[in-house]
Design a protein around this motif. Structure first.
Motif, short mmCIF file in Angstrom:
data_model
loop_
_atom_site.label_atom_id
_atom_site.label_comp_id
_atom_site.label_asym_id
_atom_site.label_seq_id
_atom_site.Cartn_x
_atom_site.Cartn_y
_atom_site.Cartn_z
N ARG A 91 7.70 -27.04 -7.33
CA ARG A 91 7.25 -25.76 -7.90
C ARG A 91 7.95 -25.47 -9.23
N PHE A 117 0.76 -17.52 -1.69
CA PHE A 117 2.06 -18.17 -1.56
C PHE A 117 2.58 -18.11 -0.12
N TYR A 147 9.01 -29.11 -1.86
CA TYR A 147 8.17 -28.07 -2.45
C TYR A 147 8.89 -27.26 -3.54
N GLU A 148 10.09 -26.78 -3.27
CA GLU A 148 10.76 -25.89 -4.24
C GLU A 148 11.01 -26.59 -5.58
N LEU A 185 -0.18 -25.90 -7.03
CA LEU A 185 0.61 -25.70 -5.81
C LEU A 185 -0.30 -25.56 -4.58
N LYS A 231 6.01 -25.05 -12.74
CA LYS A 231 6.17 -23.78 -13.48
C LYS A 231 6.71 -24.03 -14.88
N VAL A 234 -0.59 -23.00 -12.42
CA VAL A 234 0.45 -23.19 -11.39
C VAL A 234 -0.14 -22.97 -9.99
#
Ligand code: SAH
Length: 257
Positions: free
Chosen positions: A199, A113, A195-196, A152, A203, A148
């Motif tokens: 994500r 990450f 991105y956030e 990502l 998830k 996940v």
């Protein structure tokens, strides 16, 4: 030297595997900056020093920097004695860099990450994780390893599984088989998603990987008829990275975020 379990210390003692890992990045000369995470006693470092990398090492164990400099005096000033997760990665090099290591397995996902977070600097990565983690990073859709971490990572990197390494190649041997992989930054989906938010979507989809997307993603209030036929009945592990991007864009248009 007594190995510290808390630092995931399993030192490689198979010189041929070290040679193979060190050579995974050899042809990627666009980025001469290379950082090795967790050099330990320097078995992999030894091979890296045979190339023209502008090399830095990050090692947390208090005992190791001195030992490494004694073995390889040219490493003086090249060792960052810190926790790789606490370090500010923008201070490692001025520009872009590649990352390599036989990584501490207890912090594998966090290292990955970190790499994703610093995707604008990290051009390549190669090294060893526990096999299951390396397989997850490199998985294809509709397999049991796909998750996940896969989606990502592959949003920004092309990944490739390279080889298995048996437990007896290490001192002490870990309880698991290990796997070497490599990945290269790609820019195919640049600026497609934030991105956030992406994500969070991925998830949520994988919270119940056996359920249909129409159930797992119900919080998003999606108009499924705008998507290809049968999409709502698919499960999280059926979707490719492109599928997730398509889904994301639809939701974004519906201004749910
Ligand atoms: N590359 C060496 C050692 C692998 S073991 C070899 O192949 O033999 C993992 C290494 O990562 C150890 O040296 C350990 O001290 C180091 N390490 C563990 N956690 C770390 C962290 N948070 N930051 C930096 N190094 C860490």
């Amino acid at each position: 030297m007594k190995k510290k379990k808390s630092l995931g210390q399993h030192f490689l003692r198979d010189d041929d595997v070290c040679f193979q890992i060190a050579n995974l990045l050899v042809f990627d000369e666009s980025s001469p900056n290379l950082v090795e995470i967790g050099p330990g006693e320097g078995v992999l470092t030894k091979h890296l020093l045979e190339h023209n990398w502008n090399l830095k090492l990050i090692e947390k164990d208090d005992r190791l920097p001195k030992l490494l400099i004694k073995k390889y005096p040219q490493l003086e000033d090249k060792i960052i004695h810190q926790d790789v997760l606490k370090l500010d990665w923008t201070t490692i090099f001025e520009g872009e860099f590649a990352v390599i290591g036989n990584y501490p397995y207890n912090i594998s996902s966090q290292i990955l990450f970190k790499i994703i977070e610093h995707r604008d600097r990290v051009t390549y990565m190669a090294g060893m994780f526990q096999k299951e983690v390396a397989q997850r990073i490199c998985a294809s859709a509709s397999t049991k390893q796909y998750g996940v971490l896969t989606v990502l990572t592959q949003l920004y990197f092309d990944t490739e599984y390279c080889l298995d390494v048996p437990a007896h190649a290490f001192d002490p041997p870990p309880k698991v088989v290990s796997g070497v992989m490599k990945m290269k930054r790609h820019h195919r989906f640049e600026n497609e998603v934030e991105y956030e938010a992406f994500r969070r979507l991925v998830k949520t989809a994988f919270l119940h990987r056996r359920k249909k997307l129409s159930n797992t993603l119900s919080v998003y209030n999606i108009n499924w008829s705008e998507l290809p036929e049968g999409f709502a009945d698919k499960r999280a592990d059926h979707l490719s990275v492109e599928d997730y991007i398509m889904l994301y864009k639809l939701i974004e248009n519906m201004s749910v975020f």
